[in-house]
Design a protein around this motif. Structure first.
Motif, PDB file in Angstrom:
ATOM      1  N   ASP A  30       0.855  -1.194   0.000  1.00  8.86           N
ATOM      2  CA  ASP A  30       0.000   0.000   0.000  1.00  8.86           C
ATOM      3  C   ASP A  30       0.886   1.237   0.000  1.00  8.86           C
ATOM      4  O   ASP A  30       1.369   1.680   1.049  1.00  8.86           O
ATOM      5  N   LYS A  31       1.098   1.801  -1.187  1.00  7.67           N
ATOM      6  CA  LYS A  31       2.082   2.872  -1.347  1.00  7.67           C
ATOM      7  C   LYS A  31       1.551   4.257  -1.011  1.00  7.67           C
ATOM      8  O   LYS A  31       2.331   5.192  -0.831  1.00  7.67           O
ATOM      9  N   LEU A  32       0.236   4.408  -0.961  1.00  2.99           N
ATOM     10  CA  LEU A  32      -0.365   5.675  -0.533  1.00  2.99           C
ATOM     11  C   LEU A  32      -1.251   5.359   0.669  1.00  2.99           C
ATOM     12  O   LEU A  32      -2.207   4.590   0.557  1.00  2.99           O
ATOM     13  N   LEU A  33      -0.927   5.949   1.825  1.00  5.56           N
ATOM     14  CA  LEU A  33      -1.556   5.548   3.077  1.00  5.56           C
ATOM     15  C   LEU A  33      -1.946   6.771   3.901  1.00  5.56           C
ATOM     16  O   LEU A  33      -1.120   7.644   4.161  1.00  5.56           O
ATOM     17  N   LEU A  34      -3.200   6.820   4.314  1.00  8.91           N
ATOM     18  CA  LEU A  34      -3.655   7.854   5.236  1.00  8.91           C
ATOM     19  C   LEU A  34      -4.086   7.189   6.542  1.00  8.91           C
ATOM     20  O   LEU A  34      -4.700   6.121   6.520  1.00  8.91           O
ATOM     21  N   TYR A  75       2.669   8.816   3.084  1.00  2.91           N
ATOM     22  CA  TYR A  75       1.620   8.709   4.089  1.00  2.91           C
ATOM     23  C   TYR A  75       1.309  10.064   4.713  1.00  2.91           C
ATOM     24  O   TYR A  75       2.077  11.032   4.572  1.00  2.91           O
ATOM     25  N   ALA A  76       0.174  10.119   5.394  1.00  5.18           N
ATOM     26  CA  ALA A  76      -0.199  11.290   6.182  1.00  5.18           C
ATOM     27  C   ALA A  76      -0.976  10.808   7.402  1.00  5.18           C
ATOM     28  O   ALA A  76      -1.719   9.829   7.316  1.00  5.18           O
ATOM     29  N   VAL A  77      -0.808  11.499   8.521  1.00  8.86           N
ATOM     30  CA  VAL A  77      -1.435  11.102   9.784  1.00  8.86           C
ATOM     31  C   VAL A  77      -2.221  12.273  10.362  1.00  8.86           C
ATOM     32  O   VAL A  77      -1.712  13.401  10.435  1.00  8.86           O
ATOM     33  N   LEU A  78      -3.449  11.982  10.783  1.00  8.39           N
ATOM     34  CA  LEU A  78      -4.267  12.937  11.527  1.00  8.39           C
ATOM     35  C   LEU A  78      -4.532  12.366  12.908  1.00  8.39           C
ATOM     36  O   LEU A  78      -4.975  11.222  13.041  1.00  8.39           O
ATOM     37  N   GLY A  79      -4.291  13.148  13.941  1.00  7.67           N
ATOM     38  CA  GLY A  79      -4.583  12.738  15.306  1.00  7.67           C
ATOM     39  C   GLY A  79      -5.806  13.451  15.842  1.00  7.67           C
ATOM     40  O   GLY A  79      -6.010  14.636  15.581  1.00  7.67           O
ATOM     41  N   LEU A  80      -6.625  12.720  16.584  1.00  8.18           N
ATOM     42  CA  LEU A  80      -7.757  13.306  17.291  1.00  8.18           C
ATOM     43  C   LEU A  80      -7.533  13.083  18.778  1.00  8.18           C
ATOM     44  O   LEU A  80      -7.248  11.951  19.200  1.00  8.18           O
ATOM     45  N   GLY A  81      -7.640  14.145  19.556  1.00  5.10           N
ATOM     46  CA  GLY A  81      -7.363  14.006  20.980  1.00  5.10           C
ATOM     47  C   GLY A  81      -7.957  15.130  21.788  1.00  5.10           C
ATOM     48  O   GLY A  81      -8.834  15.866  21.324  1.00  5.10           O
ATOM     49  N   ASP A  82      -7.469  15.270  22.996  1.00  2.00           N
ATOM     50  CA  ASP A  82      -7.957  16.268  23.943  1.00  2.00           C
ATOM     51  C   ASP A  82      -6.730  16.873  24.621  1.00  2.00           C
ATOM     52  O   ASP A  82      -5.998  16.179  25.340  1.00  2.00           O
ATOM     53  N   ALA A 129      -1.324   9.163  17.539  1.00  4.64           N
ATOM     54  CA  ALA A 129      -1.004   9.691  16.209  1.00  4.64           C
ATOM     55  C   ALA A 129       0.484  10.007  16.091  1.00  4.64           C
ATOM     56  O   ALA A 129       1.122   9.730  15.057  1.00  4.64           O
ATOM     57  N   LYS A 130       1.061  10.578  17.141  1.00  7.74           N
ATOM     58  CA  LYS A 130       2.490  10.879  17.126  1.00  7.74           C
ATOM     59  C   LYS A 130       3.312   9.596  16.965  1.00  7.74           C
ATOM     60  O   LYS A 130       4.306   9.560  16.233  1.00  7.74           O
ATOM     61  N   ASP A 131       2.856   8.535  17.648  1.00  5.72           N
ATOM     62  CA  ASP A 131       3.568   7.256  17.554  1.00  5.72           C
ATOM     63  C   ASP A 131       3.478   6.661  16.145  1.00  5.72           C
ATOM     64  O   ASP A 131       4.474   6.170  15.599  1.00  5.72           O
ATOM     65  N   ARG A 181       1.985  15.881  10.053  1.00  5.93           N
ATOM     66  CA  ARG A 181       0.914  15.388  10.914  1.00  5.93           C
ATOM     67  C   ARG A 181       0.137  16.555  11.509  1.00  5.93           C
ATOM     68  O   ARG A 181       0.705  17.592  11.858  1.00  5.93           O
ATOM     69  N   VAL A 182      -1.172  16.383  11.641  1.00 10.93           N
ATOM     70  CA  VAL A 182      -2.020  17.372  12.305  1.00 10.93           C
ATOM     71  C   VAL A 182      -2.588  16.747  13.575  1.00 10.93           C
ATOM     72  O   VAL A 182      -3.152  15.648  13.530  1.00 10.93           O
TER      73      VAL A 182
END
Length: 620
Positions: free
Chosen positions: A106-110, A145-152, A162-164, A180-181
């Motif tokens: 999987d060469k393009l990963l979100l 790849y790209a990573v989005l984190g959801l948190g508090d 997400a950071k990990d 990363r956001v």
């Protein structure tokens, strides 16, 4: 509408009803749904002309989500719709359903993932998280790849999962499409920007090999609708007509529910104050399932708002612009901004505004323990008083605050048993800290002001990962101390209303039997009627040695393991920090003792229960 599109009057009316009041996530889902219809209509029966070579294949994108309550899943679905519109072939997976063996190809990963507890990934993401961080993870050179984190941000390890993921993918050789956001509780806007930036980056990366994307325009969508006239508005919404109606209300546009009843469940002399609140849904078209939550759109305490404005020496009638509207400063502090939850992010912004050397020292590296202690039990007013900022402007101060978020309460009723109503169980939060009386924003509002005949602005928040088994014969084990009992009241009501033959076992605990046995008469009636097969109780303050639900689990370990072997589904609701961890430890130990397995094998047994959705948690 008929003048500018090929829709007839009926189609135009249906479309208008559909989009009215939809949230960003719901609109994205509808857009993707209609794009799929449009694609099918345009390509139905189409054949490549003789002698014409087929065009290049659409670039392939994989999107993974790790979600405890469903928010990361909603964002991932939105991203899928946007990427599909841009011409990508998209596969969407919950991390628990993703086959790690395909990762290398999987060469393009979100990745969209929330964070639970002390920086941990959601339950459905744990296996993939461990695989990715283990020795068997493949090298990923050539992967973007790209990573989005959801948190508090009020939690110390904000968006840690997400950071990990971001750091590990990079360490394995993958290359970031965008940075990363990390999004806070008001995740809508940052998530939307992340999707926009990521899709643009994907298009740039895929441009040399991809065919020209066919944009999904309003005209082609309208043709898709016109070519599928048998589809109804309910089908567009993904369910029944009642579900379609329910999309009119959201956290941005709540329903004003009339309070039917507000009674105190706690007995006289209890150290707690727990309320049972019933809200009318009549006329709303709102639906829910056991396991879902009610979102309560809250406001801050008037006295606290006035104290904060006075301390800042600001004009309460000065106007300020929020994301949605222009309000007076007082109204903004009442309804738009969080002034009770302290976070490092707020302190960093306020430190720059106040130029306080002491506050900056508290935030310095090496002072994490002192910072953690400072954040506990304080609010924004405490900070403003201790570290005053001279001549602060309203707009500057507002810029330090995050949006006031709705509060979620597990639904304590079954719609099948209570048509046009929803029940919640609310523990009022009141305590003394640092010389001031503190009040829970939502809990005391509901306890004190949500009286019979008043209205409360609400919406339904679906929880896709906390549901009764579809097999009504399956046994159910429920572990819910304190107000964690709420969803299990809904579970048992539902199973009784549907005449489900499966066995039901409840573990409940609190402080004192006499004052804190929530819904006691109901549980006794369920036992008498045979709806509740077993009940085990733990009241920690009634004995010299404190007894909790995990102790009752161990005492009944043999029977509990037998139920699991029979196919039982096990549910846990309540405190994530201690209770849920202790319950999980007890569960593994029970499997070791009564299943004759090693510690590692028992741990794997419990993980398998989670993969099979037979071990679900709603913890906070």
């Amino acid at each position: 509408m008929q003048e500018t599109t090929p829709l007839n009057a009926q189609q135009a009316q249906l479309l208008s009803q559909l989009v009215d009041g939809l949230s960003t996530e719901q609109l994205a889902w509808v857009r993707g749904f209609l794009a799929g219809i449009n694609h099918s209509v345009r390509h139905a029966g189409a054949q490549t002309p003789a002698g014409t070579a087929p065009g290049p294949a659409a670039p392939h994108l994989t999107i993974l989500y790790g979600s405890q309550t469903g928010h990361a899943q909603e964002v991932a679905e939105h991203a899928k719709a946007r990427a599909a519109d841009a011409g990508f072939k998209v596969d969407l997976f919950a991390m628990g359903d993703y086959k790690a063996s395909r990762l290398k190809s999987d060469k393009l990963l979100l990745v969209a993932v929330s964070t639970q507890g002390e920086g941990e990934p959601p339950d459905d993401a744990r296996d993939f998280y461990e695989f990715l961080h283990g020795a068997k993870a493949p090298r990923l050179e050539g992967t973007r790849y790209a990573v989005l984190g959801l948190g508090d941000s009020s939690y110390e390890k904000f968006c840690q999962a997400a950071k990990d993921f971001d750091a590990r993918l990079a360490a394995l050789g993958a290359e970031r499409l965008v940075s990363r956001v990390d999004s806070d509780v008001d995740y809508d806007a940052p998530a939307e920007r992340w999707i926009e930036d990521t899709v643009e980056a994907l298009k740039r990366v895929a441009a040399p090999a991809s065919p020209a994307a066919t944009p999904t325009t309003p005209t082609t969508l309208a043709r898709g609708i016109g070519s599928a006239e048998s589809l109804t508005l309910a089908a567009f919404a993904g369910g029944t007509p009642a579900m379609a109606a329910s999309t009119r209300y959201s956290r941005k546009r709540p329903f004003d529910a009339t309070v039917i009843e507000n009674i105190t469940l706690s007995g006289r002399g209890s150290s707690k104050e727990v309320h049972h609140i019933e809200l009318s849904l009549e006329g709303a078209g709102l639906t829910y399932e056991p396991g879902d939550a009610v979102g309560v759109v809250v406001k801050n305490d008037d006295a606290l708002v006035d104290e904060l404005i006075d301390t800042l020496a600001l004009d309460p009638q000065a106007t300020t612009t929020t994301q949605d509207s222009t309000l007076s400063l007082r109204d903004a502090f009442l309804r738009a901004y969080d002034i009770t939850t302290l976070s490092r992010a707020f302190l960093e912004k306020y430190a720059a505004l106040s130029a306080s050397a002491d506050l900056k020292a508290l935030l310095a590296a090496g002072n994490e323990t002192a910072l953690r202690d400072y954040l506990y039990g304080r609010d924004v007013l405490d900070v403003v008083r201790q570290f005053p900022a001279r001549k602060v402007k309203a707009a500057e101060f507002v810029g330090t605050l995050r949006a006031l978020q709705p509060r979620l309460y597990s639904i304590a009723s079954s719609l099948a048993a209570n048509p046009d109503a929803v029940h919640i169980t609310v523990g009022a939060v009141r305590y003394e800290s640092h010389g001031r009386t503190r009040r829970g924003v939502a809990s005391t509002y509901l306890a004190d002001f949500a009286r019979e005949g008043e209205t409360v602005p609400i919406y339904i928040e679906a929880n896709r990962n906390f549901k009764l088994p579809s097999d009504t014969h399956a046994p159910v084990i429920m572990i819910g101390p304190g107000t964690g009992i709420a969803p299990f009241r809904a579970f048992v009501e539902e199973r009784q209303a549907l005449d489900s033959p499966g066995k039901n076992w409840l573990f409940f605990g609190d402080r004192n039997f006499r004052t804190d046995f929530l819904y006691q008469r109901e549980w006794q009636r369920y036992v008498k009627d045979g709806v509740l097969t077993r009940i085990d109780l733990a009241f920690s303050r009634d004995t010299q040695d404190k007894v909790y639900v995990q102790h009752r689990m161990r005492e009944q370990g043999k029977a509990l393991y037998e139920w699991l072997q029979e196919g039982a589904h096990l549910y846990v609701c309540g405190d994530a920090d201690a209770m849920a961890r202790d319950v999980n430890t007890a569960l593994v130990d029970i499997v070791v003792e009564h299943g004759g397995l090693s510690q590692d094998a028992a741990t794997e047994y419990v993980k398998t229960l989670q993969r099979e959705k037979r071990y679900q948690r709603d913890v906070y």
